[in-house]
Design a protein around this motif. Structure first.
Motif, short mmCIF file in Angstrom:
data_model
loop_
_atom_site.label_atom_id
_atom_site.label_comp_id
_atom_site.label_asym_id
_atom_site.label_seq_id
_atom_site.Cartn_x
_atom_site.Cartn_y
_atom_site.Cartn_z
N GLY A 107 0.83 -1.20 0.00
CA GLY A 107 0.00 0.00 0.00
C GLY A 107 0.86 1.25 0.00
O GLY A 107 2.06 1.22 -0.30
N GLU A 108 0.26 2.38 0.35
CA GLU A 108 0.96 3.66 0.35
C GLU A 108 1.72 3.81 1.67
O GLU A 108 1.12 3.96 2.73
N TRP A 109 3.03 3.77 1.58
CA TRP A 109 3.84 3.73 2.80
C TRP A 109 4.04 5.12 3.40
O TRP A 109 4.52 5.24 4.52
N ILE A 110 3.70 6.18 2.68
CA ILE A 110 3.71 7.52 3.25
C ILE A 110 2.28 7.87 3.65
O ILE A 110 1.38 7.85 2.82
N ALA A 111 2.06 8.17 4.92
CA ALA A 111 0.72 8.48 5.41
C ALA A 111 0.45 9.96 5.19
O ALA A 111 0.64 10.79 6.08
N GLY A 112 0.02 10.30 3.99
CA GLY A 112 -0.28 11.69 3.68
C GLY A 112 0.03 12.02 2.25
O GLY A 112 0.06 11.14 1.37
N TYR A 113 0.28 13.29 2.00
CA TYR A 113 0.52 13.81 0.64
C TYR A 113 1.84 14.58 0.61
O TYR A 113 2.18 15.22 1.61
N PRO A 114 2.56 14.52 -0.54
CA PRO A 114 2.31 13.77 -1.76
C PRO A 114 2.35 12.27 -1.49
O PRO A 114 3.02 11.82 -0.56
N ARG A 115 1.70 11.53 -2.35
CA ARG A 115 1.54 10.11 -2.14
C ARG A 115 2.67 9.31 -2.80
O ARG A 115 3.28 9.76 -3.76
N ALA A 116 2.94 8.13 -2.24
CA ALA A 116 3.84 7.17 -2.88
C ALA A 116 2.96 6.21 -3.66
O ALA A 116 2.36 5.29 -3.11
#
Length: 496
Positions: A107-116
């Protein structure tokens, strides 16, 4: 150039003690070589310790190679892409053998924006064959990158490998008869020089040139703040490669993220927004990009667009503008990085507001005045964005799922610009880690690994540089010891 006919003798000398240098040293040692590592800095780890710590697993090597080829073209790089895809999983197994506890990140390993984003390039073919990110499980108080470095450094220390800190390489030494690189002239803390002889090879693993403003100005036309606090990547490998006639590639290519420049002007912290109630504006107070639909490694390219008609970068500097709901949603930095943890950041950004790092005002025009932006234009921009939130139809294509109003005062803003993760350019190397000259022949006795001469250019695939550092370090270690007599291996110290 002078031959290294005197001095301490080793089979392999590795220049640089980050992930690439550590991997090269471990593999060379385990192949029976006597190895020395020299490091310009006070400690090892370099950009490895400061990185996000992500490695890449490959699900299908053939499909992954085809994907890389689609993104960046074939030609001389195809064997490197194939090597990356074929070696990646073996590299992870090797790390596990050194004691690393590996964890897949789905899944998206960065919790927020910009997204991974899983699919970095929506218009390109699906990233077939590309597996998940993988990290070394950190101990309490560690980042994933620090956990990785702990494994590598411990593996080096457990072996009979000489490591010298505060020892910059000054010159590659070449045998006048054979033309082979056979050593390095180094300096000590007092500035006195000495020679390390390398009977079988020298490995350049000394990183790029993010810490050399002159080289940045020459090759990319501007300087950028560094995400890392490491100051030892100052282009040593560029100058040494030039001295032996190496070819070069990707000298204008960078790995960048968005960040906030710190007071020293040279370093930055990585930007992350924890809630979608924000916009990016340039110095005119206008939006210019879909803030949430572009991968975090690629989004800075929109900020770096050059206007040839006006001979300027119209989106530099830029600013992120948000309201109190978003301010309270969480810290607007990446807390998983060592640099952020070292500097510190409050959970609700309130300390940074009080210090003035984040500007604030009770109204949007007031915020514009604090940021030095046109008040009327910024107010119109925020109003137009809020209208897009209500309608679900954004003129920049931002998904309604990733929009929220900017309407709860006070309002906040902070200057935003690309921050340099690492440079990609350097001497050309082949899939065997050999440094090449312009006609394609190897420089005898010279190998390289890591970001110095990376295979990646503008179309960066994510989790590529750190994985490449380990892969190419291992390859360089194998190639440099191809002629070393095999010694009895110490089974307690692992194998490559």
């Amino acid at each position: 150039m002078t031959s290294a006919r005197r001095g301490a003798e080793f089979d392999v000398v590795v220049i640089g003690f980050g992930a690439a240098g550590a991997a090269a040293a471990i593999v060379a040692h385990d192949a029976g070589a006597r190895v020395a590592v020299i490091e310009r800095g006070d400690v090892g780890g370099g950009h490895t310790r400061e990185s996000g710590g992500s490695l890449r697993k490959i699900d299908d090597a053939v499909a992954a190679t085809a994907y890389f080829e689609t993104l960046a073209g074939a030609g001389e790089l195809l064997p490197l892409y194939r090597s990356f895809a074929e070696e990646a999983n073996g590299c992870l197994a090797w790390l596990a053998g050194l004691g690393a506890q590996l964890v897949e990140v789905h899944g998206e390993w960065i919790a927020g924006y910009p997204r991974a984003l899983r699919r970095l390039y929506p218009g390109a073919p699906l990233p077939a064959g590309i597996g998940p990110r993988v990290r070394v499980a950190p101990a309490s108080g560690q980042t994933a990158a620090e956990a990785l470095w702990t494994v590598l450094e411990s593996a080096v220390r457990s072996r009979d490998i000489t490591v010298r800190y505060r020892t910059p390489a000054r010159q590659l030494l070449v045998d006048p008869d054979s033309g082979r690189v056979d050593g390095v002239r180094v300096a000590n803390r007092a500035g006195r020089t000495s020679v390390l002889r390398a009977r079988h090879g020298v490995v350049l693993a000394c990183g790029g040139w993010a810490g050399d403003p002159g080289l940045l100005q020459d090759y990319i036309g501007t300087t950028l703040p560094m995400l890392s606090s490491v100051s030892s990547n100052v282009g040593d490998g560029i100058r040494m490669g030039e001295s032996v006639g190496a070819a070069f590639r990707h000298m204008s290519a960078l790995a960048v993220v968005l960040g906030y420049r710190l007071e020293d002007g040279q370093h930055a912290l990585q930007h992350v927004m924890r809630a979608p109630g924000f916009v990016y504006v340039d110095r005119t107070g206008e939006r210019f990009v879909d803030e949430t639909g572009i991968d975090f490694h690629l989004l800075p390219l929109a900020f770096m667009q050059f206007d040839h008609a006006r001979a300027t970068y119209p989106h530099l500097p830029a600013y992120v503008v948000f309201d109190d709901v978003t301010r309270r949603a969480g810290p607007i930095v990446n807390l998983a990085l060592r640099a952020t943890q070292r500097c510190g950041w409050s959970e609700d950004n309130s300390s940074e507001v009080r210090s003035g790092l984040i500007s604030s005002a009770p109204t949007v025009p007031g915020l514009a005045a604090a940021l030095g932006l046109p008040a009327r234009r910024l107010a119109e921009t925020v109003e137009a964005y809020n209208a897009a939130v209500r309608s679900g139809n954004d003129p920049f294509g931002r998904s309604a799922e990733h929009m929220a109003p900017i309407g709860t005062p006070p309002y906040y803003g902070i200057r935003l610009e690309p921050a340099l993760v690492n440079t990609q350019g350097g001497p050309v190397r082949d899939e065997h880690g050999r440094v090449l000259r312009p006609a394609g022949e190897p420089v005898p006795g010279l190998f390289s690994a890591g970001e110095l001469g990376s295979m990646w250019a503008t179309l960066y695939p994510g989790a590529g540089n750190l994985t490449e550092a380990l892969i190419t370090g291992r390859i360089a270690g194998r190639s440099a010891t191809a002629g070393v007599p095999v010694a009895a291996a110490d089974a307690t110290k692992g194998a490559p």
